[in-house]
Design a protein around this motif. Structure first.
Motif, PDB file in Angstrom:
ATOM      1  N   PRO A 189      10.246  -0.131  -3.733  1.00  0.00           N
ATOM      2  CA  PRO A 189       9.431  -0.105  -2.486  1.00  0.00           C
ATOM      3  C   PRO A 189       7.824  -0.282  -2.637  1.00  0.00           C
ATOM      4  O   PRO A 189       7.231  -1.030  -2.237  1.00  0.00           O
ATOM      5  CB  PRO A 189      10.125   0.570  -1.332  1.00  0.00           C
ATOM      6  N   PRO A 190       7.433   0.951  -3.152  1.00  0.00           N
ATOM      7  CA  PRO A 190       5.978   1.310  -3.278  1.00  0.00           C
ATOM      8  C   PRO A 190       5.236   0.149  -4.303  1.00  0.00           C
ATOM      9  O   PRO A 190       4.117  -0.266  -4.186  1.00  0.00           O
ATOM     10  CB  PRO A 190       5.937   2.602  -3.781  1.00  0.00           C
TER      11      PRO A 190
ATOM     12  N   LEU B 149       6.500  -3.099  -4.601  1.00  0.00           N
ATOM     13  CA  LEU B 149       6.482  -4.248  -3.815  1.00  0.00           C
ATOM     14  C   LEU B 149       5.310  -4.288  -2.799  1.00  0.00           C
ATOM     15  O   LEU B 149       4.414  -5.165  -2.828  1.00  0.00           O
ATOM     16  CB  LEU B 149       7.778  -4.299  -2.906  1.00  0.00           C
ATOM     17  N   ASP B 150       4.934  -3.226  -2.249  1.00  0.00           N
ATOM     18  CA  ASP B 150       3.747  -2.961  -1.565  1.00  0.00           C
ATOM     19  C   ASP B 150       2.549  -3.159  -2.296  1.00  0.00           C
ATOM     20  O   ASP B 150       1.807  -4.056  -1.995  1.00  0.00           O
ATOM     21  CB  ASP B 150       3.515  -1.494  -0.892  1.00  0.00           C
TER      22      ASP B 150
ATOM     23  N   LYS C 202       2.141  -6.865  -3.144  1.00  0.00           N
ATOM     24  CA  LYS C 202       1.801  -7.777  -1.929  1.00  0.00           C
ATOM     25  C   LYS C 202       0.138  -7.557  -1.921  1.00  0.00           C
ATOM     26  O   LYS C 202      -0.651  -8.228  -1.535  1.00  0.00           O
ATOM     27  CB  LYS C 202       2.454  -7.310  -0.770  1.00  0.00           C
ATOM     28  N   ASP C 203      -0.383  -6.204  -1.936  1.00  0.00           N
ATOM     29  CA  ASP C 203      -1.903  -5.770  -1.962  1.00  0.00           C
ATOM     30  C   ASP C 203      -2.811  -6.812  -2.820  1.00  0.00           C
ATOM     31  O   ASP C 203      -3.910  -6.864  -2.805  1.00  0.00           O
ATOM     32  CB  ASP C 203      -1.782  -4.353  -1.964  1.00  0.00           C
TER      33      ASP C 203
ATOM     34  N   LEU D  40      15.539  -6.417   0.351  1.00  0.00           N
ATOM     35  CA  LEU D  40      14.455  -5.446   0.135  1.00  0.00           C
ATOM     36  C   LEU D  40      13.135  -6.097   0.002  1.00  0.00           C
ATOM     37  O   LEU D  40      12.063  -5.793   0.421  1.00  0.00           O
ATOM     38  CB  LEU D  40      14.619  -4.292  -1.092  1.00  0.00           C
TER      39      LEU D  40
ATOM     40  N   GLU E 282      11.883  -7.664   3.295  1.00  0.00           N
ATOM     41  CA  GLU E 282      11.483  -6.521   4.043  1.00  0.00           C
ATOM     42  C   GLU E 282       9.839  -6.058   4.061  1.00  0.00           C
ATOM     43  O   GLU E 282       9.434  -5.770   4.798  1.00  0.00           O
ATOM     44  CB  GLU E 282      12.300  -5.419   3.997  1.00  0.00           C
ATOM     45  N   HIS E 283       9.344  -6.253   2.778  1.00  0.00           N
ATOM     46  CA  HIS E 283       8.259  -5.824   2.282  1.00  0.00           C
ATOM     47  C   HIS E 283       7.445  -6.955   2.288  1.00  0.00           C
ATOM     48  O   HIS E 283       6.295  -7.044   1.758  1.00  0.00           O
ATOM     49  CB  HIS E 283       8.208  -5.232   0.951  1.00  0.00           C
TER      50      HIS E 283
END
Length: 421
Positions: A306-307, A309-310, A313-314, A344, A347-348
């Motif tokens: 998850p982090p 993927l964030d 995206k950033d 997952l 969701e991100h």
């Protein structure tokens, strides 16, 4: 008032429960393998307290194991276990408290120092060349052979690292030897014994987070059912004095650059990133195609994703192309893992699509090498609606290698051709 058994560790251990059930187990490192009470496969790996099946994903403590095996509630299972042991069992934990994992900066220093004290054997160079890598690429990746087996040699290499002023506290793979029967009692030591290739798991800034070892095929152990042990294991020292376990690190396989303003090493990404399973597979895929790839250790190891993927995206990534092995077609467990991955990613806030190729070639690395060896063009099905993201030519003229050049067609097929830069 009677004894409170709400803390399950006070009732028994996995080996005791297995004995009560008449179940055989086999030792695997610091854990044991048992038949899974849910699917029947001998793939349930557990310590004294709890475990997980690596085929059907069933997991839990030994009360859950007993309950599943007998088709009863956990409350009834606890009662039967207490009755089976006579209610006299007192649990004494065997594992040492785990050392908190060191910072990424400290891990990178320690692991870089370890690599500087190792070489790459001719055998391992030949093995990696067979998989499509060139010697310069192997050197750039930092792969090294781990052939150290004697305790003294492992203490000596640890001493070389600490003599440089580098801490090995909280570094997975290192621990403090306190076996009074051994001459080297009281020395810091690297715990790993098996031979193989050390594969670094690098983060967004190219720091080494941890290592897996790709064990030599001829050294793989075979259990009584004829099944070979896993080819990969983490370099970790959980359960040892001042030891530390490894996490399911996410690996970045891509080109990096030094940011002039921040003086940080950063990855060269783009709109599209491939995700696959295993760092070596990702490294080979990137080396052969030039595309940025990230890798989780396995299809079930999504906890640390998850982090990442964030972070993607950033950094303006829009599309994640799923390149998990093609055995998902026949393996229902892998297919289920793939659905979790898709969920997952969405969701991100990222788009995702499945890459498809000839299923006789299991991994994306196998497929990319096949293309290099047998022609200069291949096709991957990714879905027409995502073609708008595949617009930038990823050719990197800074690195001499086979790079991927592609063009978008109006149909659902994206055609890729290889060429020398």
């Amino acid at each position: 008032m009677g004894k409170d058994y709400s803390k399950y560790e006070e009732i028994a251990t996995m080996p005791i429960v297995a004995s009560l059930l008449g179940i055989q187990s086999t030792k695997k490192g610091s854990s044991r393998k048992y038949p899974c009470p849910k699917c029947g496969a001998k793939a349930f790996e557990a310590n004294d307290i709890k475990g997980k099946c690596f085929k059907c994903d069933f997991g839990g403590n030994y009360i859950s194991y007993y309950a599943e095996a007998c088709g009863i509630s956990t409350k009834e299972a606890a009662k039967r276990i207490i009755e089976g042991t006579g209610g006299t069992f007192e649990y004494v934990p065997h594992d040492e408290p785990e050392e908190p994992i060191a910072s990424i900066e400290d891990r990178n220093k320690a692991y870089s120092a370890l690599l500087s004290n190792l070489n790459l054997s001719k055998k391992h160079i030949a093995d990696l060349k067979k998989r499509g890598l060139q010697l310069e690429q192997v050197k750039k990746l930092g792969y090294k052979s781990f052939l150290i087996q004697s305790q003294k040699a492992r203490v000596d290499i640890t001493k070389k690292i600490t003599d440089e002023g580098i801490s090995i506290v909280g570094i997975p793979g290192f621990f403090l030897n306190e076996d009074t029967k051994q001459k080297l009692n009281g020395h810091n030591i690297l715990c790993w014994r098996k031979q193989g290739i050390l594969v670094p798991y690098r983060d967004f800034n190219r720091n080494i987070q941890g290592f897996q070892i790709r064990k030599d095929d001829e050294k793989l152990e075979v259990d009584e059912d004829g099944k070979k042990e896993n080819k990969y294991d983490w370099i970790a020292s959980k359960g040892k004095k001042r030891g530390c376990g490894a996490k399911g690190f996410v690996h970045f396989a891509c080109d990096f650059y030094l940011d002039f303003y921040t003086q940080e090493t950063k990855p060269i990404l783009g709109d599209v990133v491939i995700i696959t399973e295993g760092a070596m597979k990702a490294d080979i895929c990137h080396a052969l195609t030039g595309l940025p790839v990230i890798a989780v250790p396995g299809t079930k190891n999504l906890k640390e994703l998850p982090p990442v993927l964030d972070l993607l995206k950033d950094n303006h990534v829009k599309l994640i192309l799923n390149a998990f092995d093609m055995d998902y077609i026949t393996n229902s467990n892998v297919k289920g893992d793939q659905k979790k991955l898709t969920k997952l990613i969405k969701e991100h806030g990222l788009n995702t699509s499945r890459l498809l190729w000839n299923s006789s070639l299991k991994g994306i690395d196998d497929f990319a090498k096949y293309v290099i060896d047998n022609g200069n063009c291949f096709e991957l099905l990714i879905g027409q609606k995502y073609s708008k993201f595949i617009e930038v030519n990823p050719t990197d003229d800074l690195v001499t290698r086979s790079v991927l050049r592609y063009k978008i067609k109006k149909a659902k097929i994206v055609k890729y051709t290889f060429a020398e830069s």
